[in-house]
Scaffold this motif. Structure first.
Motif, PDB file in Angstrom:
ATOM      1  N   ALA A 122     -26.670 -45.290  24.610  1.00  0.00           N
ATOM      2  CA  ALA A 122     -25.563 -45.386  23.644  1.00  0.00           C
ATOM      3  C   ALA A 122     -24.635 -46.538  24.026  1.00  0.00           C
ATOM      4  O   ALA A 122     -24.084 -47.232  23.165  1.00  0.00           O
ATOM      5  CB  ALA A 122     -24.793 -44.066  23.611  1.00  0.00           C
ATOM      6  N   THR A 123     -24.469 -46.777  25.336  1.00  0.00           N
ATOM      7  CA  THR A 123     -23.575 -47.853  25.771  1.00  0.00           C
ATOM      8  C   THR A 123     -24.172 -49.228  25.465  1.00  0.00           C
ATOM      9  O   THR A 123     -23.451 -50.156  25.082  1.00  0.00           O
ATOM     10  CB  THR A 123     -23.255 -47.726  27.274  1.00  0.00           C
ATOM     11  OG1 THR A 123     -22.861 -46.384  27.535  1.00  0.00           O
ATOM     12  CG2 THR A 123     -22.150 -48.662  27.693  1.00  0.00           C
ATOM     13  N   LEU A 124     -25.492 -49.350  25.603  1.00  0.00           N
ATOM     14  CA  LEU A 124     -26.127 -50.633  25.260  1.00  0.00           C
ATOM     15  C   LEU A 124     -25.835 -50.964  23.802  1.00  0.00           C
ATOM     16  O   LEU A 124     -25.526 -52.095  23.441  1.00  0.00           O
ATOM     17  CB  LEU A 124     -27.643 -50.528  25.451  1.00  0.00           C
ATOM     18  CG  LEU A 124     -28.175 -50.784  26.857  1.00  0.00           C
ATOM     19  CD1 LEU A 124     -29.675 -50.572  26.906  1.00  0.00           C
ATOM     20  CD2 LEU A 124     -27.847 -52.210  27.303  1.00  0.00           C
ATOM     21  N   ARG A 125     -25.922 -49.945  22.970  1.00  0.00           N
ATOM     22  CA  ARG A 125     -25.635 -50.088  21.533  1.00  0.00           C
ATOM     23  C   ARG A 125     -24.201 -50.591  21.332  1.00  0.00           C
ATOM     24  O   ARG A 125     -23.960 -51.507  20.539  1.00  0.00           O
ATOM     25  CB  ARG A 125     -25.854 -48.707  20.907  1.00  0.00           C
ATOM     26  CG  ARG A 125     -25.464 -48.528  19.480  1.00  0.00           C
ATOM     27  CD  ARG A 125     -26.009 -47.202  18.961  1.00  0.00           C
ATOM     28  NE  ARG A 125     -27.424 -47.291  18.686  1.00  0.00           N
ATOM     29  CZ  ARG A 125     -27.953 -47.870  17.609  1.00  0.00           C
ATOM     30  NH1 ARG A 125     -27.165 -48.381  16.693  1.00  0.00           N
ATOM     31  NH2 ARG A 125     -29.245 -47.944  17.438  1.00  0.00           N
ATOM     32  N   GLU A 126     -23.275 -50.012  22.091  1.00  0.00           N
ATOM     33  CA  GLU A 126     -21.869 -50.393  21.978  1.00  0.00           C
ATOM     34  C   GLU A 126     -21.656 -51.848  22.407  1.00  0.00           C
ATOM     35  O   GLU A 126     -21.015 -52.627  21.717  1.00  0.00           O
ATOM     36  CB  GLU A 126     -21.066 -49.504  22.935  1.00  0.00           C
ATOM     37  CG  GLU A 126     -19.892 -48.789  22.340  1.00  0.00           C
ATOM     38  CD  GLU A 126     -19.227 -47.925  23.408  1.00  0.00           C
ATOM     39  OE1 GLU A 126     -18.190 -48.335  23.914  1.00  0.00           O
ATOM     40  OE2 GLU A 126     -19.768 -46.846  23.751  1.00  0.00           O
ATOM     41  N   ILE A 127     -22.251 -52.195  23.571  1.00  0.00           N
ATOM     42  CA  ILE A 127     -22.018 -53.546  24.109  1.00  0.00           C
ATOM     43  C   ILE A 127     -22.666 -54.586  23.203  1.00  0.00           C
ATOM     44  O   ILE A 127     -22.087 -55.623  22.907  1.00  0.00           O
ATOM     45  CB  ILE A 127     -22.608 -53.691  25.536  1.00  0.00           C
ATOM     46  CG1 ILE A 127     -21.986 -52.688  26.501  1.00  0.00           C
ATOM     47  CG2 ILE A 127     -22.428 -55.106  26.058  1.00  0.00           C
ATOM     48  CD1 ILE A 127     -22.622 -52.670  27.887  1.00  0.00           C
TER      49      ILE A 127
ATOM     50  N   ASN B   7     -23.579 -54.278  20.137  1.00  0.00           N
ATOM     51  CA  ASN B   7     -23.109 -54.241  18.747  1.00  0.00           C
ATOM     52  C   ASN B   7     -24.204 -54.064  17.707  1.00  0.00           C
ATOM     53  O   ASN B   7     -24.220 -54.770  16.701  1.00  0.00           O
ATOM     54  CB  ASN B   7     -22.363 -55.558  18.457  1.00  0.00           C
ATOM     55  CG  ASN B   7     -21.116 -55.286  17.658  1.00  0.00           C
ATOM     56  OD1 ASN B   7     -20.782 -54.121  17.414  1.00  0.00           O
ATOM     57  ND2 ASN B   7     -20.448 -56.332  17.219  1.00  0.00           N
ATOM     58  N   TRP B   8     -25.122 -53.147  17.931  1.00  0.00           N
ATOM     59  CA  TRP B   8     -26.165 -52.914  16.925  1.00  0.00           C
ATOM     60  C   TRP B   8     -25.543 -52.132  15.771  1.00  0.00           C
ATOM     61  O   TRP B   8     -24.727 -51.221  15.993  1.00  0.00           O
ATOM     62  CB  TRP B   8     -27.332 -52.118  17.511  1.00  0.00           C
ATOM     63  CG  TRP B   8     -27.992 -52.820  18.647  1.00  0.00           C
ATOM     64  CD1 TRP B   8     -28.173 -54.165  18.775  1.00  0.00           C
ATOM     65  CD2 TRP B   8     -28.533 -52.226  19.835  1.00  0.00           C
ATOM     66  NE1 TRP B   8     -28.794 -54.448  19.963  1.00  0.00           N
ATOM     67  CE2 TRP B   8     -29.037 -53.273  20.636  1.00  0.00           C
ATOM     68  CE3 TRP B   8     -28.658 -50.919  20.297  1.00  0.00           C
ATOM     69  CZ2 TRP B   8     -29.648 -53.061  21.855  1.00  0.00           C
ATOM     70  CZ3 TRP B   8     -29.270 -50.701  21.505  1.00  0.00           C
ATOM     71  CH2 TRP B   8     -29.753 -51.761  22.289  1.00  0.00           C
ATOM     72  N   PRO B   9     -25.946 -52.448  14.556  1.00  0.00           N
ATOM     73  CA  PRO B   9     -25.358 -51.746  13.408  1.00  0.00           C
ATOM     74  C   PRO B   9     -25.624 -50.238  13.465  1.00  0.00           C
ATOM     75  O   PRO B   9     -26.688 -49.814  13.949  1.00  0.00           O
ATOM     76  CB  PRO B   9     -26.087 -52.355  12.200  1.00  0.00           C
ATOM     77  CG  PRO B   9     -26.821 -53.543  12.704  1.00  0.00           C
ATOM     78  CD  PRO B   9     -26.938 -53.461  14.183  1.00  0.00           C
ATOM     79  N   ASP B  10     -24.678 -49.462  12.992  1.00  0.00           N
ATOM     80  CA  ASP B  10     -24.842 -48.005  12.966  1.00  0.00           C
ATOM     81  C   ASP B  10     -26.129 -47.650  12.234  1.00  0.00           C
ATOM     82  O   ASP B  10     -26.442 -48.237  11.209  1.00  0.00           O
ATOM     83  CB  ASP B  10     -23.675 -47.354  12.213  1.00  0.00           C
ATOM     84  CG  ASP B  10     -22.438 -47.314  13.096  1.00  0.00           C
ATOM     85  OD1 ASP B  10     -22.583 -47.569  14.306  1.00  0.00           O
ATOM     86  OD2 ASP B  10     -21.352 -47.065  12.549  1.00  0.00           O
ATOM     87  N   GLY B  11     -26.840 -46.690  12.771  1.00  0.00           N
ATOM     88  CA  GLY B  11     -28.034 -46.188  12.090  1.00  0.00           C
ATOM     89  C   GLY B  11     -29.273 -47.024  12.383  1.00  0.00           C
ATOM     90  O   GLY B  11     -30.393 -46.592  12.104  1.00  0.00           O
ATOM     91  N   SER B  12     -29.101 -48.242  12.956  1.00  0.00           N
ATOM     92  CA  SER B  12     -30.298 -49.060  13.239  1.00  0.00           C
ATOM     93  C   SER B  12     -30.969 -48.529  14.498  1.00  0.00           C
ATOM     94  O   SER B  12     -30.335 -47.835  15.300  1.00  0.00           O
ATOM     95  CB  SER B  12     -29.885 -50.517  13.473  1.00  0.00           C
ATOM     96  OG  SER B  12     -29.048 -50.584  14.604  1.00  0.00           O
ATOM     97  N   GLU B  13     -32.245 -48.857  14.642  1.00  0.00           N
ATOM     98  CA  GLU B  13     -32.919 -48.360  15.856  1.00  0.00           C
ATOM     99  C   GLU B  13     -32.505 -49.198  17.072  1.00  0.00           C
ATOM    100  O   GLU B  13     -32.020 -50.332  16.923  1.00  0.00           O
ATOM    101  CB  GLU B  13     -34.441 -48.382  15.676  1.00  0.00           C
ATOM    102  CG  GLU B  13     -34.980 -49.761  15.399  1.00  0.00           C
ATOM    103  CD  GLU B  13     -36.501 -49.766  15.296  1.00  0.00           C
ATOM    104  OE1 GLU B  13     -37.099 -50.785  15.679  1.00  0.00           O
ATOM    105  OE2 GLU B  13     -37.068 -48.750  14.831  1.00  0.00           O
TER     106      GLU B  13
END
Ligand code: BGC
Length: 461
Positions: A421-426, A428-434
C-alpha cells in the motif's frame, strides 16, 4: 488513541499521553515518504560514482542473468543470521530443473561474537559433516562452491570480498578489512575439504538471480529478515567507479546496494529516542541507520524499549515483575509480528507472549501492546517501501516484480500489505489500478540463486 478515547477507557492518562507521543513520532506521512525516497534515489546514484559514499552500491561481478541452460553440481554455503545452511544443488539438464539436498547448522552465539578462526572453523566443520552425511563424492576434481556471505564486501572479482563491516549484531574479530574468501579457503584447504570457492554471493543477489530465473519480470531482489537490503542489475556505463573495468559497454552487472546504510548522516529519516537507543546499544553505533529502523534484528528491541519506557515513565505493568523485560534484545521480530497479527478479541496471543516474560497484563496493557506493535511495524513497512521505490525511481522502472526473501516478509501478511500500500502511495498509482511494482515471495536465493551464480562464474571464465 487519544486520552479518554472510548475504546481504551481504562488506559491511565499518563500511559495514554506517552502512547500518543510514541505514535506521533513513528508516523511517516506521504510527503515525508516521498522526500525520503527522493533523497534515497540520489544516494544510490552517488554510490555508483564513488567508493566512499554512504550507500556502498557494491559491485558483485555477477554479469547478466542465467539462460536456463546452466547445469552441474554445486555446493552452496549460506551464513545467515542464525543458521548456516549447506546445500548440494544439482542443476539438471532440463531448463530450470534442479535437485537440492540441504542441512541447517545452528550458529552458536559464541561464534557470532568470537574470533575469525572460530567462525571459519565452524563453517568448515559443518561443511565436512554435510559432505560426509550426503556422501558427496571426494573426486580428484574439487566441487565448485558458492559462499553466500550477507554482509557488505568490496569485491575486485567474484571470488574475492573484503569485509567492510559486520552488520546484524555480528562481531567476529579479525575479519573486517580482510578478504573473507582467502580466510575461509585457507581453513578449507587445511581440512582438506574437496571444494573450491568459485563465487562470493550476497543473499540479495542470490534472490535476484533465482527470482529472475523463475520469473523474468523480477528486476529487484530484496531481503527483509534480520537485516534488509536489495540488489538489482545496473548498466556498466552507469557505474562511473568501475569505468576502467574493461567490461563491454552495455553489460549488465548486479549491484548489491547495501542500502541498510542509508542516511547514516541523518538527513531525512525521522529518528526517535528509541532509534537512538537501539543504535547506541548496537555492536556498530552510527552504522546501518535505515536497517535499524526497519529490519528484524532491531524492531523487537524497539518494542521492548517502548514497554520499558511506559513501565518506568507511566507505571504500565506496575503489578508485574519486569526484570525479564529489562534484558536487551529480549523481544525478537517473531514476537513483534505475533503481537501485531493477534486478531483475537481478548488478545490471548499477546497475553501468552507476555506471560513468558512473567508479565500478567491487564486488558488495557494488552491493548497498548497491540498498538505499539502496529506502530513499529507500520513504520518499518512504510520505510521499507522507500528503498524499493528509490531503486525504481533511479532506474526509471515503471512496472516490475520484486523478489523478496526473508522471514519478516514471508510469515507476516500485515507487513506485506502495508508495504504494498505504501508503494502505491509513494509512486502515486491511480486509485483502483493494479499494483505496478509487485512484491513477490522468493525463497531460493541462497541455494538455487547461489548455484546459478556459481555456474555463471564458471561460464564467464
Ligand atoms: C547486510 C546485507 C544483507 C542484509 C540482509 C545486511 O545487514 O549488510 O549484506 O543483504 O543484511 O541479510
Amino acid at each position: 488513541m487519544t486520552v479518554g478515547d472510548e475504546s481504551y477507557g481504562n488506559v491511565p492518562p499518563a500511559v495514554a499521553v506517552e502512547v500518543e507521543m510514541i505514535k506521533n513520532s513513528f508516523s511517516v506521512d506521504k510527503d515525508t515518504l516521498r522526500k525520503i525516497t527522493g533523497h534515497f534515489a540520489s544516494q544510490l546514484e552517488k554510490g555508483l560514482a564513488s567508493y566512499d559514499s554512504e550507500i556502498p552500491m557494491n559491485v558483485t561481478w555477477v554479469t547478466g542473468y542465467p539462460n536456463g541452460k546452466e547445469s552441474g553440481s554445486y555446493i552452496t554455503v549460506d551464513m545467515g543470521g542464525t543458521n548456516l545452511r549447506v546445500c548440494q544443488v544439482v542443476l539438471t539438464e532440463e531448463p530450470g530443473g534442479h535437485n537440492v539436498a540441504q542441512e541447517k547448522f545452528k550458529l552458536p552465539d559464541n561464534v557470532r561474537g568470537g574470533s575469525a578462526d572460530e567462525l571459519w572453523g565452524f563453517i568448515a566443520d559443518s561443511l565436512d559433516a554435510f559432505l560426509r552425511k550426503y556422501t558427496v563424492k571426494r573426486q580428484s576434481e574439487k566441487l565448485p562452491m558458492a559462499f553466500t556471505f550477507s554482509y557488505p564486501v568490496t569485491q575486485n572479482n567474484i571470488r574475492h570480498g573484503i569485509l567492510q563491516r559486520w552488520t546484524k549484531g555480528f562481531d567476529v574479530s579479525g575479519v573486517e578489512g580482510y578478504d573473507v574468501i582467502e580466510q575461509l579457503e585457507q581453513v578449507l584447504q587445511r581440512k582438506n575439504l574437496p571444494v573450491t570457492i568459485v563465487a562470493l554471493v550476497n543473499d540479495t543477489t542470490g534472490t535476484l538471480i533465482a527470482g529472475a530465473y523463475k520469473d523474468p519480470e523480477i528486476k529487484i531482489g530484496c531481503i527483509f529478515s534480520t537485516g534488509c537490503n536489495a540488489a538489482y542489475m545496473e548498466d556498466v556505463d552507469s557505474i562511473p567507479k568501475i569505468s576502467k573495468s574493461g567490461l563491454r559497454p552495455g553489460t549488465e552487472i548486479a549491484i548489491n546496494t547495501e542500502y541498510g546504510a542509508f542516511d547514516n548522516s541523518h538527513h531525512v529519516l525521522p529518528r526517535t529516542q528509541f532509534d537512538h537507543t537501539v543504535d547506541k546499544e548496537s555492536t556498530r553505533p552510527g552504522q546501518q541507520t535505515y536497517e535499524k529502523m526497519v529490519a528484524g534484528h532491531y524492531v523487537g528491541e524497539l518494542m521492548r524499549l517502548m514497554l520499558v519506557h511506559l513501565h518506568k515513565r507511566a507505571g504500565m505493568f506496575s503489578q508485574s515483575d519486569c526484570s525479564k523485560l529489562n534484558c536487551n534484545n529480549a523481544f525478537d521480530s517473531k514476537i513483534l509480528a505475533a503481537i501485531d497479527e493477534d486478531n483475537t478479541e481478548s488478545h490471548t496471543g499477546i497475553r501468552d507472549i507476555l506471560k513468558r516474560f512473567n508479565i500478567d497484563p491487564t486488558p488495557y496493557e494488552l491493548e497498548v501492546c497491540a498498538i505499539l506493535a502496529e506502530t513499529i511495524c507500520t513504520r518499518a513497512a512504510r520505510l521499507y517501501a522507500c528503498g524499493i521505490a528509490a531503486i525504481c525511481q533511479k532506474k526509471r522502472i515503471q512496472r516490475c516484480h520484486v523478489g523478496v526473501d526473508g522471514s519478516m516478509f514471508s510469515n507476516y501478511s500485515k507487513f506485506r500489505k502495508r508495504a504494498a500500500a505504501t508503494l502505491r502511495e509513494i509512486l502515486n498509482w491511480p486509485d483502483g489500478s493494479e499494483d505496478q511494482i509487485l512484491l513477490c515471495p522468493a525463497e531460493d536465493g541462497s541455494s538455487i540463486g547461489a548455484a546459478l551464480i556459481a555456474a555463471l562464474s564458471l561460464r564467464s571464465d
